[in-house]
Design a protein around this motif. Structure first.
Motif: not given
Length: 414
Positions: A126-133, A149-170
């Motif tokens: 998973l490559t994360n490009h996400f920013m609630p802003d 809303v931002g706090a909930l969005a980040w919580k959802d993002m972190v939960r989804a990232a847990g499914e990945a075997d490797h996480v990158t971001t720029p």
């Protein structure tokens, strides 16, 4: 660094892809084209830009465009329709049998591909490009609710990232932000990369590039990106109005977005309508000319996890004036290739613009440093790193969760 012993099979899953205009979509496209150019078999699954599903071969990349619908508050954007999506992706995975699934977000389509990939025992990146802003204005979230809303969005993002075997971001800043939001595992910073051969200094083309876009031959500040609230282009227009008494300057904006009419009205109100040029959507093949037309690049946004446009400007040899926010400071070495300014401060932005627009010698020195810094972000290095990640994960394929395997076996109508 691990080297592939054979061409890899890579499925890139993304909720945005050209002709969408945004950094995540452009990165996914460059990643697909770059991997295919290195001899790998690449398929992309993404929303259809016309609504109806179809499959097409674009060069060496096979695109699977899923049925899509327009987003309620953003008629220019489309999202894949969830109904039937899971079954379609499962069949694609079983036919293509990829070595890895590389998701570009945690939204509906990408998340489904991650989930289905794990269910089939395929490693997931998973490559994360996400920013609630970047979503508040699009979803019309009231300012009073943005924090929650931002706090909930980040919580959802972190939960989804847990499914990945490797996480990158720029960038390292983006990786640190993900950890701050509760992601406890390793996050690797891998630059989105820049095509240094395509975006390169071309001062001899400046006059022709300005003529191409109908720009008068004067000091030119450029911006490339969406004309949306989080980009804070109004700050740049206000800064332009402040520098005009001292410099014969203009601003060229390449992009489209929801705030275009407001920005035009602001330019008229400030008396600089004749100095702000809205170039509209510029095809990807013409983007190098936008930077070639400029003397400096200005970006006032506060939600940039890297900013591909800033890298393109730097690679072209432009000085940069950027907001001191999020990952932009990673690209600006103050006094060497440009300057930072406090976000939301047009007066400081104007002062920094006057500094970079100073003498031709100053511009040339700052621009040369921009190019040198951009060399660190050669997209070939990024491709090599992703190849290495893919190869390593092949030797550590995850065992699918029982519930996921059972879920994937259920018949799904398409």
């Amino acid at each position: 660094m691990a080297e592939p012993s054979r061409p890899l099979r890579v499925l890139i899953a993304t909720d945005t892809y050209p002709p969408d205009v945004n950094g995540a979509g452009y990165f996914a496209h460059r990643l697909a084209e770059g991997l295919a150019g290195r001899g790998h078999r690449v398929h992309v699954v993404c929303p259809s830009e016309v609504g109806d599903p179809y499959v097409t071969v674009d060069g060496a990349v096979t695109e699977h465009r899923l049925r899509s619908a327009r987003l309620p508050f953003q008629p220019s954007m489309r999202a894949a329709v969830p109904l039937g999506m899971g079954g379609h992706i499962t069949r694609l995975l079983r036919r293509f049998d990829p070595d890895v699934v590389h998701a570009q977000s945690h939204f509906t389509l990408s998340r489904s591909a991650m989930h289905r990939g794990r269910a089939e025992g395929i490693p997931v990146v998973l490559t994360n490009h996400f920013m609630p802003d970047n979503l508040y204005a699009h979803a019309r979230v009231p300012r009073s609710m943005q924090s929650a809303v931002g706090a909930l969005a980040w919580k959802d993002m972190v939960r989804a990232a847990g499914e990945a075997d490797h996480v990158t971001t720029p960038t390292p800043r983006a990786a640190g932000l993900l950890r701050e939001k509760g992601f406890a595992r390793e996050v690797e910073a891998v630059s989105c990369g820049i095509d240094l051969e395509r975006f390169h200094p071309r001062p001899r083309d400046r006059s022709a590039a300005r003529a191409r876009f109908g720009l008068p031959d004067r000091d030119t500040v450029v911006f490339v990106g969406r004309l949306d609230a989080e980009k804070r282009i109004d700050d740049t227009i206000r800064a332009l109005a402040r520098i005009l008494p001292e410099r014969d300057a203009q601003l060229a904006l390449a992009g489209i977005g929801a705030r275009e009419q407001e920005l035009r009205a602001l330019a008229a109100e400030l008396g600089v309508a004749d100095r702000v040029f809205f170039l509209g959507f510029v095809p990807d093949e013409d983007l190098p000319l936008v930077y070639a037309a400029g003397d400096a690049f200005a970006i006032a946004g506060v939600a940039e996890l890297q900013s591909i446009a800033t890298l393109e400007a730097m690679s072209t040899g432009l000085p940069v004036v950027a907001a001191d926010a999020m990952a932009l400071p990673h690209l600006v070495e103050v006094g060497r290739n440009g300057f930072l300014f406090p976000p939301g401060d047009p007066e400081s932005l104007a002062d920094r613009l006057l500094s970079v627009l100073g003498s031709e010698r100053t511009r040339r020195s700052l621009g040369e440093a921009s190019r040198e810094i951009a060399l660190r972000h050669d997209h070939h290095r990024s491709l090599e790193r992703f190849e290495s990640v893919y190869v390593r994960l092949q030797g550590a394929t995850p065992v699918p969760l029982r519930a996921e395997r059972e879920f994937s076996a259920r018949p799904v109508a398409v």
